[in-house]
Design a protein around this motif. Structure first.
Motif, PDB file in Angstrom:
ATOM      1  N   ALA A 269       0.865  -1.174   0.000  1.00 44.98           N
ATOM      2  CA  ALA A 269       0.000   0.000   0.000  1.00 44.98           C
ATOM      3  C   ALA A 269       0.905   1.227   0.000  1.00 44.98           C
ATOM      4  O   ALA A 269       1.924   1.263   0.685  1.00 44.98           O
ATOM      5  CB  ALA A 269      -0.909   0.013   1.222  1.00 44.98           C
ATOM      6  N   GLY A 270       0.540   2.226  -0.802  1.00 47.12           N
ATOM      7  CA  GLY A 270       1.426   3.377  -0.869  1.00 47.12           C
ATOM      8  C   GLY A 270       0.790   4.607  -1.472  1.00 47.12           C
ATOM      9  O   GLY A 270      -0.368   4.599  -1.906  1.00 47.12           O
ATOM     10  N   MET A 271       1.568   5.688  -1.476  1.00 45.33           N
ATOM     11  CA  MET A 271       1.123   6.968  -2.012  1.00 45.33           C
ATOM     12  C   MET A 271       2.313   7.668  -2.661  1.00 45.33           C
ATOM     13  O   MET A 271       3.441   7.569  -2.176  1.00 45.33           O
ATOM     14  CB  MET A 271       0.532   7.854  -0.910  1.00 45.33           C
ATOM     15  CG  MET A 271       0.177   9.268  -1.365  1.00 45.33           C
ATOM     16  SD  MET A 271      -0.607  10.238  -0.061  1.00 45.33           S
ATOM     17  CE  MET A 271      -2.223   9.442  -0.015  1.00 45.33           C
ATOM     18  N   GLU A 272       2.053   8.360  -3.773  1.00 44.77           N
ATOM     19  CA  GLU A 272       3.076   9.154  -4.431  1.00 44.77           C
ATOM     20  C   GLU A 272       2.577  10.578  -4.623  1.00 44.77           C
ATOM     21  O   GLU A 272       1.445  10.798  -5.064  1.00 44.77           O
ATOM     22  CB  GLU A 272       3.455   8.569  -5.795  1.00 44.77           C
ATOM     23  CG  GLU A 272       4.495   9.407  -6.521  1.00 44.77           C
ATOM     24  CD  GLU A 272       4.861   8.863  -7.885  1.00 44.77           C
ATOM     25  OE1 GLU A 272       5.645   7.891  -7.925  1.00 44.77           O
ATOM     26  OE2 GLU A 272       4.360   9.383  -8.904  1.00 44.77           O
ATOM     27  N   LEU A 273       3.421  11.544  -4.288  1.00 49.60           N
ATOM     28  CA  LEU A 273       3.163  12.959  -4.514  1.00 49.60           C
ATOM     29  C   LEU A 273       4.260  13.490  -5.424  1.00 49.60           C
ATOM     30  O   LEU A 273       5.441  13.174  -5.230  1.00 49.60           O
ATOM     31  CB  LEU A 273       3.178  13.746  -3.199  1.00 49.60           C
ATOM     32  CG  LEU A 273       2.291  13.234  -2.063  1.00 49.60           C
ATOM     33  CD1 LEU A 273       2.570  14.018  -0.796  1.00 49.60           C
ATOM     34  CD2 LEU A 273       0.822  13.337  -2.441  1.00 49.60           C
ATOM     35  N   SER A 274       3.896  14.292  -6.417  1.00 50.45           N
ATOM     36  CA  SER A 274       4.922  14.817  -7.308  1.00 50.45           C
ATOM     37  C   SER A 274       4.552  16.200  -7.819  1.00 50.45           C
ATOM     38  O   SER A 274       3.365  16.559  -7.903  1.00 50.45           O
ATOM     39  CB  SER A 274       5.138  13.881  -8.507  1.00 50.45           C
ATOM     40  OG  SER A 274       4.029  13.899  -9.389  1.00 50.45           O
ATOM     41  N   ARG A 275       5.582  16.962  -8.138  1.00 49.32           N
ATOM     42  CA  ARG A 275       5.425  18.274  -8.762  1.00 49.32           C
ATOM     43  C   ARG A 275       6.511  18.426  -9.821  1.00 49.32           C
ATOM     44  O   ARG A 275       7.690  18.164  -9.561  1.00 49.32           O
ATOM     45  CB  ARG A 275       5.548  19.402  -7.741  1.00 49.32           C
ATOM     46  CG  ARG A 275       5.272  20.794  -8.334  1.00 49.32           C
ATOM     47  CD  ARG A 275       5.468  21.888  -7.289  1.00 49.32           C
ATOM     48  NE  ARG A 275       5.003  23.186  -7.769  1.00 49.32           N
ATOM     49  CZ  ARG A 275       5.727  24.010  -8.523  1.00 49.32           C
ATOM     50  NH1 ARG A 275       6.967  23.652  -8.905  1.00 49.32           N
ATOM     51  NH2 ARG A 275       5.233  25.174  -8.912  1.00 49.32           N
ATOM     52  N   GLN A 276       6.109  18.833 -11.014  1.00 49.42           N
ATOM     53  CA  GLN A 276       7.043  18.949 -12.132  1.00 49.42           C
ATOM     54  C   GLN A 276       6.831  20.292 -12.827  1.00 49.42           C
ATOM     55  O   GLN A 276       5.711  20.624 -13.220  1.00 49.42           O
ATOM     56  CB  GLN A 276       6.808  17.799 -13.105  1.00 49.42           C
ATOM     57  CG  GLN A 276       7.856  17.633 -14.173  1.00 49.42           C
ATOM     58  CD  GLN A 276       7.598  16.371 -14.980  1.00 49.42           C
ATOM     59  OE1 GLN A 276       6.685  16.326 -15.791  1.00 49.42           O
ATOM     60  NE2 GLN A 276       8.379  15.330 -14.741  1.00 49.42           N
ATOM     61  N   GLU A 277       7.906  21.061 -12.955  1.00 48.53           N
ATOM     62  CA  GLU A 277       7.841  22.379 -13.593  1.00 48.53           C
ATOM     63  C   GLU A 277       8.745  22.364 -14.815  1.00 48.53           C
ATOM     64  O   GLU A 277       9.925  22.008 -14.724  1.00 48.53           O
ATOM     65  CB  GLU A 277       8.277  23.465 -12.620  1.00 48.53           C
ATOM     66  CG  GLU A 277       8.135  24.872 -13.156  1.00 48.53           C
ATOM     67  CD  GLU A 277       8.378  25.934 -12.097  1.00 48.53           C
ATOM     68  OE1 GLU A 277       8.449  27.127 -12.457  1.00 48.53           O
ATOM     69  OE2 GLU A 277       8.506  25.558 -10.911  1.00 48.53           O
ATOM     70  N   THR A 278       8.191  22.749 -15.978  1.00 50.31           N
ATOM     71  CA  THR A 278       8.903  22.624 -17.242  1.00 50.31           C
ATOM     72  C   THR A 278       8.830  23.918 -18.046  1.00 50.31           C
ATOM     73  O   THR A 278       7.767  24.542 -18.140  1.00 50.31           O
ATOM     74  CB  THR A 278       8.309  21.480 -18.096  1.00 50.31           C
ATOM     75  OG1 THR A 278       8.313  20.273 -17.350  1.00 50.31           O
ATOM     76  CG2 THR A 278       9.115  21.282 -19.374  1.00 50.31           C
TER      77      THR A 278
END
Length: 374
Positions: A305-314
């Motif tokens: 069981a898990g969670m992923e958080l991400s932020r990507q600026e391009t």
């Protein structure tokens, strides 16, 4: 999750470090050379482009389970193994993955004494050196350092490659049940973008293999990666563990092509065009996984069981090449097939359709998975 491959309901090929060493593998294209149903396209001479079951992608790359989706050429100097997941159910690995994904597992400290230096010299002015050094400081801390330098030519006139990379890592034991791993990678890849030779009537044009079509002096590619990784794993018990991983990566890439297009029906002239592209991307990803193993009768289950958080600026910026000696708005010229290397003036500026973009992508995802074995 920690599960045997036989219990994973998917087609997976693992290319080990030993196989990479035995075959002198230095690129991702070489990694998949003997992987069924996966090939590499040319990538316009500036990026890795795998094709899974006919689906081309430059985004389905991962490193230690976290997305690495910038278009550049990767190396294997700091890789312990590569995991290739194939088929449409590779989508379960993360967003995308319609045809498959490639996950690179990096070398980490392991408290063993490691001392390895490799030097290569080959045809076409190939020179490459790598090193891998590791040592446990005490029973609570260990260090490892991998590095790369390569300077090579090519069978194509005017084409050369230069790579530099360094990846220090450290591991620490906190108490009896917690391990912390931290690493930093700086990687550079500079080369001439080799677009190859044009086609004629559905086949490669008959010409000398060393012939460059366009201008190698104005076709540079420069990719740079700076990435920091932090992993914390805690064993609650023999059957329950929690792991958190964070990756921050700063990518920059510039490439410029003066390249060939269509050959005329008489096979006497070829079209030459030009453009450049500049991309800057910052990525921050955090993953938290909980692994739990339990048994019901004769079956052993592994639950993730898990969670992923991400932020990507391009930021992305593109310019078109104009052949101003022919005309102020001329974007292509015809040159003789027998003499396709040019040196005429080219001015790069934005056309109406060229990109000048800024984007921010944020995601939050949860996942739950179970495997079982006897």
């Amino acid at each position: 999750m920690p599960a045997p491959l036989r219990d994973v309901p998917q087609s997976v090929t693992v290319v080990t470090r030993q196989q990479m060493d035995d075959q002198s593998i230095t690129s991702m294209a070489d990694v998949v050379r003997y992987v069924p149903r996966v090939v590499f396209a040319q990538g316009e001479g500036n990026r890795d482009t795998p094709i899974f079951h006919g689906n081309a992608s430059t985004a389905d790359f991962f490193v230690d389970g976290m997305r690495d989706d910038v278009q550049y050429y990767r190396d294997v100097y700091n890789i312990e193994r590569a995991e290739v997941l194939k088929g449409p159910n590779a989508m379960s690995f993360c967003r995308g993955g319609v045809g498959g994904v490639i996950n690179r597992v990096t070398r980490q400290t392991n408290w063993r004494r490691i001392g390895e230096v490799k030097l290569e010299v080959g045809s076409d002015d190939h020179h490459r050196g790598t090193f891998d050094l590791g040592q446990g400081i005490n029973d609570k801390a260990a260090l490892r350092l991998t590095g790369l330098y390569q300077n090579s030519g090519s069978y194509r006139d005017g084409v050369d490659y230069e790579r530099r990379g360094v990846n220090p890592t450290a591991s620490f034991l906190v108490g009896e049940a917690t391990q912390i791993q931290i690493g930093y990678e700086h990687f550079e890849d500079e080369r001439v973008a080799d677009r190859g030779i044009p086609s004629y009537q559905g086949r490669a044009l008959l010409t000398g293999r060393s012939t460059f079509f366009g201008d190698p002096d104005r076709s540079p590619t420069d990719s740079r990666v700076d990435a920091v990784n932090l992993a914390i794993e805690h064993s609650v018990s023999d059957d329950l563990s929690i792991r958190n991983r964070t990756r921050y990566a700063d990518y920059s890439k510039f490439y410029q092509n003066v390249f060939p297009g269509a050959v005329n029906t008489a096979r006497t002239t070829v079209v030459i065009s030009a453009y450049n592209n500049d991309t800057a991307r910052e990525t921050l990803i955090n993953q938290t996984d909980l692994n739990y193993r339990f048994a019901t009768g004769a079956l052993t289950h592994t639950l993730l069981a898990g969670m992923e958080l991400s932020r990507q600026e391009t930021d992305n910026f593109r310019e078109t090449g104009y052949f101003t000696a022919v005309g102020a708005n001329t974007t292509s010229i015809n040159v003789p097939v027998g003499s396709p290397r040019i040196s005429v003036p080219i001015t790069f500026r934005q056309a109406a359709s060229d990109a000048d973009n800024h984007g921010v992508a944020k995601s939050i995802a949860g996942y739950l998975c179970r495997t079982r074995s006897t």
